[in-house]
Design a protein around this motif. Structure first.
Motif, PDB file in Angstrom:
ATOM      1  N   GLY A 595      -9.020  -5.017  -5.295  1.00 50.75           N
ATOM      2  CA  GLY A 595      -9.803  -5.316  -4.078  1.00 50.75           C
ATOM      3  C   GLY A 595      -9.859  -4.264  -2.924  1.00 50.75           C
ATOM      4  N   GLU A 596     -10.210  -4.296  -2.280  1.00 50.07           N
ATOM      5  CA  GLU A 596      -9.462  -3.671  -0.804  1.00 50.07           C
ATOM      6  C   GLU A 596      -8.036  -2.971   0.013  1.00 50.07           C
ATOM      7  OE1 GLU A 596     -11.575  -1.916   3.334  1.00 50.07           O
ATOM      8  OE2 GLU A 596     -12.814  -3.557   1.769  1.00 50.07           O
ATOM      9  N   LEU A 597      -7.406  -1.503   0.198  1.00 51.17           N
ATOM     10  CA  LEU A 597      -6.436  -1.601  -0.025  1.00 51.17           C
ATOM     11  C   LEU A 597      -6.058  -1.822   1.768  1.00 51.17           C
ATOM     12  CD1 LEU A 597      -3.154  -0.837  -0.307  1.00 51.17           C
ATOM     13  CD2 LEU A 597      -4.385   2.148  -0.622  1.00 51.17           C
ATOM     14  N   TYR A 598      -4.851  -2.404   2.164  1.00 52.06           N
ATOM     15  CA  TYR A 598      -4.998  -2.801   3.693  1.00 52.06           C
ATOM     16  C   TYR A 598      -3.298  -1.712   4.023  1.00 52.06           C
ATOM     17  CZ  TYR A 598      -9.349  -5.221   4.784  1.00 52.06           C
ATOM     18  OH  TYR A 598     -10.688  -6.031   4.708  1.00 52.06           O
ATOM     19  N   LEU A 599      -3.391  -1.282   5.111  1.00 56.03           N
ATOM     20  CA  LEU A 599      -1.535  -0.925   5.234  1.00 56.03           C
ATOM     21  C   LEU A 599      -0.899  -1.368   5.853  1.00 56.03           C
ATOM     22  CD1 LEU A 599      -2.995   3.151   3.786  1.00 56.03           C
ATOM     23  CD2 LEU A 599      -1.259   1.032   2.680  1.00 56.03           C
ATOM     24  N   ALA A 600      -0.025  -0.981   6.477  1.00 55.19           N
ATOM     25  CA  ALA A 600       0.560  -1.302   7.514  1.00 55.19           C
ATOM     26  C   ALA A 600       2.594  -1.482   7.564  1.00 55.19           C
ATOM     27  CB  ALA A 600       0.971  -2.578   7.829  1.00 55.19           C
ATOM     28  N   GLY A 601       2.794  -0.966   8.972  1.00 52.90           N
ATOM     29  CA  GLY A 601       3.933  -0.287   8.881  1.00 52.90           C
ATOM     30  C   GLY A 601       4.356   0.873  10.073  1.00 52.90           C
ATOM     31  N   VAL A 602       5.146   1.231  10.424  1.00 55.60           N
ATOM     32  CA  VAL A 602       5.302   2.433  11.145  1.00 55.60           C
ATOM     33  C   VAL A 602       4.921   3.659  11.624  1.00 55.60           C
ATOM     34  CG1 VAL A 602       8.256   0.874  11.519  1.00 55.60           C
ATOM     35  CG2 VAL A 602       7.120   3.270  10.784  1.00 55.60           C
ATOM     36  N   GLN A 603       4.112   3.885  10.493  1.00 51.97           N
ATOM     37  CA  GLN A 603       2.974   4.325  10.824  1.00 51.97           C
ATOM     38  C   GLN A 603       1.823   4.806  10.513  1.00 51.97           C
ATOM     39  OE1 GLN A 603       5.869   7.209   6.829  1.00 51.97           O
ATOM     40  NE2 GLN A 603       3.637   7.254   6.915  1.00 51.97           N
ATOM     41  N   LEU A 604       1.403   3.756  11.080  1.00 53.35           N
ATOM     42  CA  LEU A 604       0.171   3.431  11.518  1.00 53.35           C
ATOM     43  C   LEU A 604      -0.233   3.876  12.780  1.00 53.35           C
ATOM     44  CD1 LEU A 604      -0.323   1.446   9.403  1.00 53.35           C
ATOM     45  CD2 LEU A 604      -1.798  -0.300  10.808  1.00 53.35           C
ATOM     46  N   ALA A 605      -1.334   4.615  12.544  1.00 55.71           N
ATOM     47  CA  ALA A 605      -1.949   5.331  13.760  1.00 55.71           C
ATOM     48  C   ALA A 605      -2.053   4.639  15.360  1.00 55.71           C
ATOM     49  CB  ALA A 605      -3.536   5.604  13.359  1.00 55.71           C
ATOM     50  N   ARG A 606      -2.107   4.657  16.526  1.00 54.55           N
ATOM     51  CA  ARG A 606      -2.254   4.355  17.147  1.00 54.55           C
ATOM     52  C   ARG A 606      -3.861   3.651  17.287  1.00 54.55           C
ATOM     53  NH1 ARG A 606       0.518   6.742  22.861  1.00 54.55           N
ATOM     54  NH2 ARG A 606      -0.986   5.462  23.559  1.00 54.55           N
ATOM     55  N   GLY A 607      -4.470   4.289  16.851  1.00 52.51           N
ATOM     56  CA  GLY A 607      -6.059   3.820  16.979  1.00 52.51           C
ATOM     57  C   GLY A 607      -7.301   5.001  16.630  1.00 52.51           C
ATOM     58  N   TYR A 608      -8.151   4.556  17.051  1.00 51.53           N
ATOM     59  CA  TYR A 608      -9.332   6.204  17.691  1.00 51.53           C
ATOM     60  C   TYR A 608      -9.328   6.485  18.944  1.00 51.53           C
ATOM     61  CZ  TYR A 608     -10.532   5.052  12.595  1.00 51.53           C
ATOM     62  OH  TYR A 608     -10.258   4.761  11.031  1.00 51.53           O
ATOM     63  N   LEU A 609      -9.431   7.485  19.231  1.00 55.44           N
ATOM     64  CA  LEU A 609      -9.147   8.058  20.644  1.00 55.44           C
ATOM     65  C   LEU A 609     -10.816   7.821  21.032  1.00 55.44           C
ATOM     66  CD1 LEU A 609      -7.785   9.644  22.671  1.00 55.44           C
ATOM     67  CD2 LEU A 609      -9.413  11.618  22.335  1.00 55.44           C
ATOM     68  N   GLY A 610     -10.485   7.081  21.822  1.00 57.02           N
ATOM     69  CA  GLY A 610     -11.715   6.665  23.220  1.00 57.02           C
ATOM     70  C   GLY A 610     -12.494   5.909  22.851  1.00 57.02           C
ATOM     71  N   ARG A 611     -11.994   5.377  21.564  1.00 54.50           N
ATOM     72  CA  ARG A 611     -12.744   4.560  20.608  1.00 54.50           C
ATOM     73  C   ARG A 611     -12.136   2.989  19.916  1.00 54.50           C
ATOM     74  NH1 ARG A 611     -17.239   6.381  17.127  1.00 54.50           N
ATOM     75  NH2 ARG A 611     -18.098   3.434  17.535  1.00 54.50           N
TER      76      ARG A 611
END
Length: 758
Positions: A595-611
């Motif tokens: 299957g596809e790997l999905y990751l969660a938890g406190v280490q997730l980045a805030r996101g993509y800058l300006g995207r």
């Protein structure tokens, strides 16, 4: 007409279903088998009878369709050939090719199967051996047309229909009533002992009874929505193997961690910059702290504070370390720039990030038209206070949620995308790492990764926050394995982070004094390389770790052992991280199922800058934890029975060969298992032209002076892989080309035309 029908119906039949197995398929089947009994209760059978009547089908067709649905789910395939027969109606196994669409209601699949049965009855079935001979050459590994069998109306496991047993699995359903047996359907699952243990066969029967109960209760349920996990397995893959919670403790931002380390032993050596041919430059923690704090106060005076961005354009030097730490101390976030990369890429990154300035030095000689450039060696910082900054000195309080750094990675559109990582995420990772490896002030780490590669974040911070020593490889030395080996020995490096490609190069160059700990990351680690390293460096604590930039460097880890001979696991989730292996409908995949790997938890980045559009596409709602997110990695993996994750390849490294989905990583693993091949990369050409895709294997011989025996390699691969996965061409290289981060540079692989050996 009969032969025309069957040849068309079975055109492009899959060579291999890809059912999860306990052991690889041998080149020659032993024919040994085992069997397990199970029962479908009478209540479920009454529901199945109702499904059959509503669809105008037989109970045999309903059960066979349920079997096809389960096989499709376990293989992640919509094309499921089954050798089926209904005793009393047909005496021999005949191929039933089921098309299982995940969104299709089960009742609709049954109706379709009934229509296929009617067409087959109208055309008749040619002898199976003649049909097999017309479609595919015989195989000593198993039946040439199908690996799963189904017999309805059997009286016992002796009616498996193959002698010796050449199928993977064969389901035999009894229909004759026996007074001593409880009501319902009684069945046997015969399994190939070469491939499966009895426990795995029992798990398969448990899943099948679960499917049958689900469709009996709700015939309109979609095939992809049928739950095939038992309660205990679901608890494992969703909760138990993700039970990683650790309460936060101590400083929660990077500058606070560094300040605590400085206070322990200010006169210890913090950073050494190697200088081949000259004396190394070094700083104590006291000197580093003063330089960092003075520059940080200058940055604050220019307006830098929390959520401000400052680009860094340095070659590897003490100034790079000072500048990075100073941006963090000021409360800002650093954006590393490679001063030697193409000008257009640099201009795009600076335009997208819009940093307050670019910090550089005179030696780097960096210039930019779109952003102010500040050469830190030309600033008079003597008047600034050298003591550590507090929130009172900053333009605002620095919190764990504030951005610590933004690293730009390659984007699928051809434009790099900036990943914004917060202090809480990187601090959680560093806490795990220092605890997991018992890092102390006695440790020394080598900074060899480019600052634009997130692996460098480890190297910049991992030992300095513990009072250890950071040794900087010379600016042009990070690609030279002989130089790096000498650096490891000369400075007593105790922990090394490296991509597998570079680890292979270091071994080839002769790693005379290996570090006490080595971590591989960034690429799939092959069993061959893992065992070679263990043989040559038996006293080293060797880990294979994994983590995309979007999840803050590392989220899983695995200690490499003698058992890692083919697939090397990427391990289980680290502190406060969670991993989910999900199918295309975001349902948890069973153990062993890709299957596809999905990751969660406190280490997730805030996101993509300006995207925000790209952030919303990759960072999605977490169905297993309300009001939280998970990151869709695009990596294909499977849980193993030990609660760890096996890497199976990239979704975007999949290709279709003759209609079959192929993982290029699986071919690489097979190639590197051959003793004459040290390293390999597989690519596909002609992917945009249906039917013309060809596989190219780029290989490095284990012995430098050895000539590659292509025919022997091809024969060995044919014993391990389906024919369509054997590369059409081989290209021998002295070494695989590596990019600035030490990973294989696919763009630099030579054009196979004219260089390939067929």
């Amino acid at each position: 007409m009969q032969w025309e029908y069957w040849l068309e119906a079975l055109s492009g039949l899959p060579d291999e279903l890809g059912l999860p197995k306990d052991r690889p398929r041998p080149a020659v089947s032993s024919g040994r088998c085992g069997h397990v009994r199970f029962r479908v209760d009478a209540h479920t059978v009454r529901g199945l009878d109702q499904v059959a009547r509503s669809a105008g089908a037989s109970l045999c067709t309903v059960v066979r369709t349920a079997l096809a649905v389960l096989v499709a789910r376990l293989c992640d395939s919509s094309d499921v050939p089954i050798g089926a027969r209904n005793i009393g109606v047909a005496d021999q196994l005949a191929v039933r090719r089921s098309a299982i669409a995940p969104a299709a209601p089960f009742a609709a699949l049954v109706a379709r199967e009934a229509d296929v049965d009617a067409r087959i009855a109208a055309h008749g079935t040619p002898p199976l051996d003649e049909l097999a001979a017309a479609l595919r050459p015989p195989s000593a590994a198993g039946h040439p047309l199908f690996h799963v069998g189904f017999t309805f109306g059997a009286s016992g496991p002796d009616e498996s229909g193959c002698e010796p047993f050449l199928l993977d699995l064969h389901l035999l359903v009894e229909t004759a009533g026996k007074p001593a047996l409880a009501p319902g359907l009684h069945a046997h699952l015969v399994f190939a002992a070469d491939l499966y243990d009895a426990a795995t066969a029992r798990l398969f029967t448990s899943r099948l009874t679960q499917v049958l109960a689900a469709v009996a209760a709700d015939p309109e349920i979609s095939a992809g929505d049928i739950d095939i996990l038992g309660a205990d397995e679901r608890a494992n893959v969703v909760a138990r193997w993700n039970a990683t919670d650790r309460p936060p403790s101590g400083p929660a931002t990077l500058p606070a961690l560094l300040a605590a380390a400085v206070a322990v032993d200010p006169d210890a050596i913090a950073v050494i910059a190697d200088n081949p041919g000259g004396a190394p430059a070094e700083l104590t923690y006291r000197e580093l702290d003063a330089a960092v704090n003075r520059l940080a106060r200058h940055l604050v005076s220019t307006g830098v504070g929390p959520e401000s961005l400052c680009a860094l354009a340095f070659r590897r030097s003490l100034n790079l370390v000072i500048a990075q730490y100073a941006v963090a101390a000021a409360g800002g976030a650093y954006v590393p720039i490679d001063p030697d990369q193409a000008g257009a890429r640099t201009e795009y990154i600076l335009t997208a990030a819009a940093p307050a300035c670019v910090l550089t030095d005179s030696d780097t000689d960096f210039a930019a038209a779109v952003t102010p450039v500040v050469r830190i060696d030309r600033i008079d910082l003597g008047g600034y206070d050298p003591t550590p900054l507090t929130d009172a000195d900053r333009r605002g309080p620095l919190r764990p949620a504030n951005t610590a750094y933004v690293i730009f990675t390659s984007g699928s559109s051809g434009k790099p995308k900036g990943v914004s990582v917060h202090h809480g995420g990187i601090v959680n990772h560093l806490r795990w790492k220092t605890a997991e490896f018992s890092l102390t002030a006695a440790d020394t780490i080598m900074l060899k990764a480019a600052a634009t590669f997130d692996l460098s974040v480890w190297e910049f911070w991992a030992v300095t926050i513990r009072g250890g020593c950071l040794v900087l490889a010379a600016p042009n030395g990070h690609h030279d394995p002989e130089y790096l080996n000498a650096l490891i020995a000369d400075y007593g490096v105790t922990i090394l982070h490296v991509v597998p490609s570079m680890l292979d190069a270091l071994l080839n160059a002769g790693m005379a004094v290996p570090p006490r700990r080595v971590l591989t990351v960034g690429e799939a680690l092959t069993g061959a390389l893992a065992q070679r390293f263990r043989r040559e460096c038996p006293d080293t604590d060797f880990r294979n770790v994994y983590g995309p930039t979007e999840t803050t460097v590392i989220v899983t880890s695995h200690r490499v052992t003698a058992a890692d001979t083919s697939v090397v696991s990427i391990g289980g989730p680290n502190w406060n991280c969670r991993a989910y292996v999900l199918d295309g409908r975001l349902r948890p995949s069973p153990v062993g199922v890709t299957g596809e790997l999905y990751l969660a938890g406190v280490q997730l980045a805030r996101g993509y800058l300006g995207r925000p559009d790209l952030t919303a596409d990759r960072f999605v709602a977490n169905p297993f934890q309300p009001a939280s997110r998970m990151y869709r990695t695009g990596d294909l993996v499977a849980w193993n029975g030990c609660g760890e994750i096996d890497f199976r390849g990239r979704a975007d490294f999949q290709v279709k060969i003759r209609g079959f989905r192929v993982e290029l990583g699986e071919i690489v693993a097979a190639l590197t298992s051959l003793p004459e091949i040290a390293a390999a990369v597989v690519t596909a050409v002609g992917r945009d032209q249906p039917g013309s895709t060809r596989l190219i294997a780029y290989v490095v011989a284990a012995a430098a002076d050895a000539e590659l025996d292509v025919q022997r390699c091809r024969k060995a691969l044919a014993a391990m892989l389906p024919s369509y996965m054997v590369p059409a061409y081989f290209v021998a290289l002295e070494a695989l080309p590596l990019n600035a981060n030490g990973k294989v540079d696919r763009a630099a692989l030579p054009d196979p035309r004219g260089a390939a050996t067929a």
